[in-house]
Structure formats: C-alpha cells, structure tokens
Design a protein around this motif. Structure first.
Motif, mmCIF file in Angstrom:
data_model
loop_
_atom_site.group_PDB
_atom_site.id
_atom_site.type_symbol
_atom_site.label_atom_id
_atom_site.label_comp_id
_atom_site.label_asym_id
_atom_site.label_seq_id
_atom_site.Cartn_x
_atom_site.Cartn_y
_atom_site.Cartn_z
ATOM 1 N N SER A 78 -5.291 1.346 9.297
ATOM 2 C CA SER A 78 -3.996 0.893 8.807
ATOM 3 C C SER A 78 -2.985 0.910 9.946
ATOM 4 O O SER A 78 -3.201 1.546 10.984
ATOM 5 C CB SER A 78 -3.500 1.801 7.672
ATOM 6 O OG SER A 78 -3.162 3.093 8.167
ATOM 7 N N GLY A 79 -1.868 0.217 9.704
ATOM 8 C CA GLY A 79 -0.801 0.254 10.686
ATOM 9 C C GLY A 79 -0.233 1.646 10.864
ATOM 10 O O GLY A 79 0.157 2.035 11.968
ATOM 11 N N ALA A 101 -6.668 -3.222 5.340
ATOM 12 C CA ALA A 101 -5.219 -3.028 5.258
ATOM 13 C C ALA A 101 -4.644 -2.784 6.653
ATOM 14 O O ALA A 101 -3.887 -1.847 6.874
ATOM 15 C CB ALA A 101 -4.892 -1.861 4.333
ATOM 16 N N SER A 103 -2.350 -4.093 8.458
ATOM 17 C CA SER A 103 -0.911 -4.112 8.687
ATOM 18 C C SER A 103 -0.145 -3.253 7.677
ATOM 19 O O SER A 103 1.092 -3.271 7.668
ATOM 20 C CB SER A 103 -0.378 -5.543 8.639
ATOM 21 O OG SER A 103 -0.617 -6.130 7.371
ATOM 22 N N TRP A 104 -0.864 -2.505 6.858
ATOM 23 C CA TRP A 104 -0.201 -1.667 5.839
ATOM 24 C C TRP A 104 0.110 -0.301 6.428
ATOM 25 O O TRP A 104 -0.721 0.251 7.134
ATOM 26 C CB TRP A 104 -1.136 -1.521 4.630
ATOM 27 C CG TRP A 104 -0.558 -0.642 3.551
ATOM 28 C CD1 TRP A 104 0.295 -1.014 2.564
ATOM 29 C CD2 TRP A 104 -0.797 0.753 3.370
ATOM 30 N NE1 TRP A 104 0.610 0.076 1.782
ATOM 31 C CE2 TRP A 104 -0.043 1.165 2.254
ATOM 32 C CE3 TRP A 104 -1.558 1.708 4.055
ATOM 33 C CZ2 TRP A 104 -0.044 2.484 1.799
ATOM 34 C CZ3 TRP A 104 -1.555 3.013 3.606
ATOM 35 C CH2 TRP A 104 -0.810 3.395 2.490
ATOM 36 N N PRO A 105 1.240 0.289 6.144
ATOM 37 C CA PRO A 105 2.405 -0.266 5.442
ATOM 38 C C PRO A 105 3.464 -0.777 6.423
ATOM 39 O O PRO A 105 4.601 -1.003 6.033
ATOM 40 C CB PRO A 105 2.913 0.955 4.686
ATOM 41 C CG PRO A 105 2.649 2.096 5.629
ATOM 42 C CD PRO A 105 1.375 1.751 6.350
ATOM 43 N N THR A 106 3.095 -0.940 7.673
ATOM 44 C CA THR A 106 4.075 -1.296 8.706
ATOM 45 C C THR A 106 4.466 -2.772 8.666
ATOM 46 O O THR A 106 5.524 -3.152 9.155
ATOM 47 C CB THR A 106 3.509 -0.979 10.097
ATOM 48 O OG1 THR A 106 2.274 -1.700 10.265
ATOM 49 C CG2 THR A 106 3.236 0.512 10.248
ATOM 50 N N GLY A 107 3.571 -3.603 8.096
ATOM 51 C CA GLY A 107 3.859 -5.035 8.023
ATOM 52 C C GLY A 107 3.459 -5.814 9.250
ATOM 53 O O GLY A 107 3.659 -7.033 9.308
ATOM 54 N N SER A 108 2.881 -5.148 10.241
ATOM 55 C CA SER A 108 2.481 -5.848 11.464
ATOM 56 C C SER A 108 1.283 -5.154 12.090
ATOM 57 O O SER A 108 0.978 -4.004 11.773
ATOM 58 C CB SER A 108 3.638 -5.899 12.470
ATOM 59 O OG SER A 108 3.998 -4.581 12.864
ATOM 60 N N THR A 364 -2.303 6.856 5.466
ATOM 61 C CA THR A 364 -0.975 6.856 6.066
ATOM 62 C C THR A 364 -0.894 7.769 7.273
ATOM 63 O O THR A 364 0.138 7.831 7.942
ATOM 64 C CB THR A 364 0.090 7.321 5.051
ATOM 65 O OG1 THR A 364 -0.158 8.686 4.715
ATOM 66 C CG2 THR A 364 0.062 6.467 3.794
#
Length: 378
Positions: A78-79, A101, A103-108, A364
């Motif tokens: 994950s991000g 996932a 780019s989750w949860p950073t969006g990039s 996370t």
C-alpha cells in the motif's frame, strides 16, 4: 541456521526472566531479531539475492529500521507502507510494491521504486504507460494448483501467449520487465514442490514463446516460506538449485528477490496471559484473547511459568480459550491442561508476525502498541 531460532527463548528475550506484572501483554525480542536479520542479509549477499522485508507481516517501526540497517530492501502492499518504509530510511529504489491497493490510502504511487508487481495484464500495461521511473515492471503469476484470486493465471497456452506478448511490448518500449511468483504457505517439507512449481510455470511460458525468458531482468519469488525454508534458500541445497536454474534458464536476470516476513519475525514475538478459570472438558480460560492473537495457528507452542522458568506444555486433549465469548475465541488446542490453575502465567509463542500486524489497521503500517525502549513490550 535454524538452530539459532530455537534459542529465541534465551537471555535476549524480554520474557526470559519471567512474565510481566500485567497481562495480557504482547512482547517482542528486538535484540534476537536483529541478529537473525544480519545473518540472513549476509547469506543473501553471498548468493546475490535481494531480501525485501514484508512490511505487512509486522510493520513495527523499530523492525523496519533494523531491516534497513541490516541491508534489506522492503516489500509493501500500500501507499501507507511505502511511506512507512521511507520514514524508516529506505529509498524508493529499495522498495518493491505489489498488491491490489498500491495507492491506498495516499492516493498516489511513489515514483522510482525498485519494482512494481501487477496481478493483471491490464494493470501491468497501465503501470508501464504511467512511466513512473520504476526500475522493473513485473507481472505476478498465480501459483499452480493454489486457489487464489491474485496473480495472472498461466495454466493455458493462450494465457501464456498473452503474457509473453505483454512482456515483449513493454520491453520494446524500453521498459525492463520481470516476473513475480508468490505461494502463501511453503513449509520446508514442501520446498522441493515449490521449486518444481516455479520451474513448471517458467518453462511453460518459454514453451509458449521460445526465448521469452531471455528478456526477464527481475524475478521476485515472494514470501510465504517458513524459517527452515528460508534458511535452505540462503545456505542450503534449495537455494543452490534455484540459482542454477535461474542462471541457466533466465540468463538476463539481474535481480532475484525474496520477500521474507513471517520466516524472520514470527519466532520473536509472544503473548503472555493469565489463567482465569478452569472449565469441564479439559478447557481453561485465560485473559488473553483473539484480540491479542488474531492469526489462527495450529499447534501454537504454549509454555507455563513454573519454578522460575518457562516450560512448554505438552500435547493432550485440552483447550485454552480466550476471554472473548465468541465460539471462535480458541487460542490453543490439543494441549495438556492438567495441572494448570488460576493465576498461572502462560506464554503463547510464535506471535511475532501476523498476530502483531492484525491487531492494528492492516496495510497502513500503523502499530497501535507503544514499544518502550529496545525490548518491545506492549
């Protein structure tokens, strides 16, 4: 090297001198792990293997820092895990990113990674087009005869041809390409079958498109193996056979990656609980629960503190249940509960991997527990 793991109840472990005053309590032996990490890093360097620590297995910041200091790369899903790795001192080009996932949860997705692993050809093509400067773009293959929604299925000739075409198209655009493989459970007893499965997948791909293995520059063989299997890869005949195959059949492979996690950290964590009550039918109840031990494990070693030492409880017909009233709140089965009494302190071993990460917001890289000092008690 597996004998070193057998000594993890030795003087370095924070539980060695006795149980803590308050239970339930999760403990981690950071000093013992540090030596394990350094030993494995030396073994990998001698065989020109890149070890990427699996962050999801236990994302404790202290562990990430130790892995980096020992010379490991990092494997993220994950991000958030990429960000945690960077905070711990890993450069982006020392991070492998896979999973569904990214780019989750950073969006990039961070640029300039060591490798990006995709489970679908569409995802692979999109990653190649995005051109984020990753060193390798890899397609992850689904292991044969393993039920999984993850990985690209290469069981048919047509699928293998599609994969070869996608790899060739990317290579024609100047993108270094690779293959990734992951089997989620590889005990030492199945190590030879694991290697045979890898050979079968790669040979099948080469049969569909002769010479396709000649463009592969990165081979990521994932994790999932136990400690004895990792040791055999780093020091034994299993690793020797793997390297011989790669050198012979994947001649342009510049980076061979393993993603150990459980095989590194599981032995160095423990949960301590106190017997609360005895029940009929050989069952005892303790104050620990599946909140502290959320990862099911058959035959989990359990020890009792007696005569100023931990003594492992033998096999029997008993059950150890947690304080949770759920029917699934069973912490150990087939153990000898005879002789246990309320107030006894029990140690549930092999709790340093997913038991640790699943107590937190998984993926996370967040660890809820506060770890005082170097000995990690929570």
């Amino acid at each position: 090297m597996t004998g070193a793991l057998a000594a993890h109840h030795g003087g370095s472990a924070p539980w060695a001198s006795g149980p803590p005053s308050g239970t339930p309590c999760a403990l981690f032996d950071l000093r013992g792990l540090d030596q394990r990490l350094r030993d494995c890093a030396a073994g990998a360097e001698a065989r020109d293997i890149t070890l990427a620590y699996s962050i999801k297995t236990n994302p404790m910041p202290a562990i990430l820092r130790q892995a980096r200091a020992a010379g490991f790369a990092a494997e993220a899903i994950s991000g958030a895990e990429v960000a945690a790795a960077v905070t711990a001192g890993f450069r982006p080009d020392q991070i492998v990113l896979g999973g569904v996932a990214k780019s989750w949860p950073t969006g990039s997705i961070a640029p300039g990674l060591m490798a990006s692993l995709d489970d679908t050809l569409d995802g692979f093509a999109a990653g190649v087009r995005a051109s984020r400067g990753h060193r390798y773009h890899c397609v992850r293959l689904r292991f044969p005869a393993v039920g999984s929604r993850l990985g690209f299925d290469t069981t048919t000739f047509d699928q293998r041809e599609r994969l070869a075409t996608a790899l060739l198209d990317a290579r024609a655009d100047g993108v270094p390409v690779g293959l990734a493989i992951h089997e989620h459970n590889v005990p030492i007893a199945r190590a030879e079958a694991w290697l045979t499965g890898i050979r079968s997948m790669l040979n099948g791909l080469n049969h569909a498109h002769p010479g396709i293995l000649g463009i592969i520059e990165c081979l990521d063989l994932g994790g999932g193996y136990d400690a004895a299997c990792l040791d055999d890869l780093l020091w034994g005949d299993l690793g020797k056979a793997l390297l011989e195959y790669v050198q012979d059949r994947v001649p342009r492979c510049r980076t061979l990656i393993l993603e150990p996690g459980k095989s590194l950290v599981q032995a160095y964590g423990a949960v301590i609980g106190t017997v609360l009550a005895l029940h009929p039918d050989d069952e005892v109840c303790v104050d620990a629960s599946m909140a502290e031990l959320p990862w099911p494990m058959s035959r989990r070693p359990v020890s009792v503190w007696r005569n100023r030492r931990w003594t492992q409880i033998g096999e029997g017909t008993g059950t150890i249940a947690g304080r949770c009233t759920a029917e699934t709140g069973i912490l150990a089965t087939s153990v000898d509960t005879a002789g246990l009494v309320p107030g006894d302190r029990l140690m549930f071993a092999e709790a340093g991997a997913y038991d640790w990460s699943m107590r937190n917001a998984f993926g996370t890289a967040t660890v809820i527990e506060t770890i005082p000092g170097d000995d990690a008690a929570a």
